[in-house]
Design an enzyme around this catalytic site. Structure first.
Site, PDB file in Angstrom:
ATOM      1  N   LYS B  78      -0.946  16.065  88.762  1.00 10.36           N
ATOM      2  CA  LYS B  78      -1.445  16.505  90.079  1.00 10.36           C
ATOM      3  C   LYS B  78      -0.274  17.042  90.895  1.00 10.36           C
ATOM      4  O   LYS B  78       0.827  16.474  90.874  1.00 10.36           O
ATOM      5  CB  LYS B  78      -2.095  15.321  90.790  1.00 10.36           C
ATOM      6  N   SER B 153      -9.580  14.160  95.685  1.00  6.52           N
ATOM      7  CA  SER B 153      -8.714  15.318  95.733  1.00  6.52           C
ATOM      8  C   SER B 153      -8.060  15.647  94.399  1.00  6.52           C
ATOM      9  O   SER B 153      -7.466  16.700  94.260  1.00  6.52           O
ATOM     10  CB  SER B 153      -7.636  15.092  96.791  1.00  6.52           C
ATOM     11  N   SER B 177      -9.662   9.260  95.278  1.00  2.97           N
ATOM     12  CA  SER B 177      -9.347  10.591  94.773  1.00  2.97           C
ATOM     13  C   SER B 177      -9.072  10.669  93.274  1.00  2.97           C
ATOM     14  O   SER B 177      -8.931  11.767  92.740  1.00  2.97           O
ATOM     15  CB  SER B 177      -8.152  11.178  95.526  1.00  2.97           C
TER      16      SER B 177
END
Lengths: 94, 488
Positions: B78, B153, B177
């Site tokens: 990420k 996210s 997330s």
């Protein structure tokens, strides 16, 4: 608590954000709704409850205060928007 | 050779260890899959085929090493996590030119374990969002249906794993997330106990909530990655100085759930949950019963206050953390600024997107003089009550179980104009971050109405990731395996 666009502008200024009038008005409306929702917490009885700011349960000691060089000046300056090769450059302050 | 990108991480790792597959072959297969799927799903912000292949060649030259538990396994990261010499934007324009000169601690550990880092996955800007529509760069699509969001996210990480671009991806979970995108994309995602994984090198959002964790295809895969990234780190004082169990050994041979007590909180199974979500999760609980688990009702009575508590805490911490983005030392600088104050204001106003600005403003408000006690302190008190709910419930059970999200993946654009509605979608994930406990989302099938993946959560006691991983493994083996997503 009603949030006006003037209130939103004041907080934005504190947070170092410059928002145009349209955005301030939109934010103020959204803040109104979000803060009203947050105020539901007022109905929870928290008398005598110690606030929990972190879920950490272990001791969090500081590292020993020993000077060590972790990186070079070049590495630190490499991501800077403006430098003179030795220092960060910012607009004149005084 | 058949398409190896359909295999699980542990299957590929075994082939690599036996030299049936080279690290270069595994990496090349993932890169080919990225080329084929990226135009459809837009899961990545950056990948470097040359660097990945060079790393794989280096591994092949040295040969497989049984001490390196991810030897030759291609992974994605990420974009909130610093990877040396790779752009780290956090999905924000304000960091568009930022390239860290160091690895986050979890990346150091991944490299030491022999993982091949392919690149960086898309995300909501500064991890703020539940749909990956808030990235400053692109909107990621769900590999199961390109018109749906992948969740957020860590939506890029989840979509990449689901689409076969890599065998594992690291995500971060501040309020769900990792777990919510895992649910939307049909993957396994675990948020470890707060303090289990070092946050050094993670761009902070809500410091008392953020945890790094893996998204994978199976619970075994999650155990393999978590075992690598977990452990004490002197660079992060909130990282727990305690031993990490051998998660993979804890899962080995697990065949049934005899002796396990699963708690079902009333608050997670009632109104507001789509019928297809409730049905799929109930069927999974029935399967757990048939595997020997004992199921008991439990209560988490402060659940209705979790969303308000969470957003006060998260926004307050965000407004403080994001003060460092001032256009001076790194990140975007507005070129027209004439004074220092203008430099701050214009750089932040143009560099941050609207959701981040909204959270900074609300965070500054709830921390401001006169409102601090009414909002932030009050939220911190309710936070303790929420944690106490979990501690009480865990006196009656070993694992708490409920849907990950009230609904399956929603349509792109459906909630983008209604931030409060978007925040409310996190209702089942955020309590766990407030309490600092571990939670895992696993796929339990496709929704009867939506044909989209449905995720179910397993919550555990602090530092007892092994129990939720073992439960997910046994249950996962008993449930039908999801096929590869139809849209890719």
């Amino acid at each position: 608590m009603h949030i006006s666009s003037e209130d939103a502008a004041k907080v934005a200024k504190l947070a170092r954000l410059r928002l145009d009038d349209d955005k301030l008005e939109r934010f103020a409306g959204q803040m109104d709704g979000i803060l009203a929702y947050m105020e539901t917490l007022g109905s929870v009885d928290t008398a005598g409850v110690e606030p929990l700011y972190s879920p950490v349960t272990h001791e969090t000691p500081m590292r020993d205060d020993v000077a060590a060089k972790a990186c070079s000046r070049d590495q630190i300056l490499a991501n800077a928007p403006a430098t003179d090769g030795q220092f960060f450059i910012v607009p004149k302050i005084v | 050779m058949s398409d190896i990108t359909t295999l699980s991480l542990t299957e590929v790792r075994d082939k690599l260890a036996r030299k049936e597959l080279s690290a270069v072959e595994a990496t090349s297969a993932c890169l080919a899959r990225i080329e084929a799927t990226e135009p459809k799903i837009h899961a990545l912000l950056h990948y470097d085929a040359e660097a990945a292949l060079a790393a794989a060649k280096g591994l092949d030259a040295a040969g497989p090493n049984s001490d390196q538990r991810l030897w030759g396994v291609p992974v994605l990261i990420k974009d909130a996590i610093c990877v040396k010499d790779a752009p780290t934007t956090c999905g924000s324009k304000i960091l568009q030119n930022f390239t860290p000169f160091y690895d986050a601690s979890c990346i150091e550990k991944m490299r030491a374990a022999g993982a091949v880092i392919l690149g960086k996955a898309n995300m909501d800007e500064f991890a703020m969002g539940s749909s990956t529509e808030n990235s400053a760069y692109k909107v990621t699509a769900n590999p199961w249906n390109l018109g749906k969001v992948p969740g957020g996210s860590s939506g890029g990480s989840a979509a990449a794993v689901a689409a076969g671009q890599c065998f594992a991806a690291l995500g971060t979970d501040t309020g769900g997330s990792i777990r919510q995108p895992a649910a939307f994309c049909g993957t396994v995602g675990i948020k470890p106990t707060y303090g289990r994984v070092s946050r050094y090198g993670l761009v902070a959002y809500g410091s008392s909530l953020d945890q790094i964790g893996p998204l994978t295809r199976t619970a075994d895969d999650a155990a393999a990655v978590l075992g690598v990234i977990a452990g004490h780190d002197p660079k992060d004082s909130t990282c727990a100085p305690r031993d990490v169990p051998d998660f993979e050994a804890a899962l080995a041979g697990a065949a049934d759930l005899a002796g396990l007590t699963i708690g079902l909180p009333d608050e997670y199974w009632g109104e507001g949950v789509d019928a297809e979500v409730r049905d799929a999760c109930r069927a999974a609980v029935d399967t757990a019963k048939s595997l020997g688990a004992n199921v008991v009702p439990v209560s988490l009575p402060h659940t209705p206050y979790a969303v308000a508590t969470y957003y006060i805490v998260a926004m307050a911490e965000a407004s403080s953390n994001l003060a460092r983005f001032d256009g001076v030392r790194y990140g975007y600088r507005a070129p027209e600024a004439q004074s220092l104050e203008e430099l701050y204001e214009l750089s932040r106003s143009k560099g941050f997107g609207p959701e981040v600005q909204r959270r900074i403003v609300i965070g500054a408000y709830v921390l401001s003089a006169g409102y601090y006690d009414a909002y932030y302190r009050k939220a911190a008190q309710v936070r303790r009550l929420i944690r106490q709910d979990f501690l009480t419930a865990f006196e009656k059970c070993d694992v708490i179980c409920g849907p990950t999200s009230p609904f399956a993946a929603f349509t792109i654009g459906q909630m983008s104009d209604d931030p409060l509605q978007m925040y409310l979608s996190d209702i089942f994930t955020i309590s766990l971050n407030l309490a600092g406990l571990p939670g895992l989302s696993m796929p339990v099938g496709l929704g009867a109405a939506s044909a989209m993946p449905i995720g179910m959560q397993l919550f555990g006691r602090a530092f007892d990731e092994a129990t939720i991983l073992r439960t997910a493994k046994v249950l996962g083996n008993a449930l039908p395996l999801l096929p590869r997503p139809a849209a890719v």
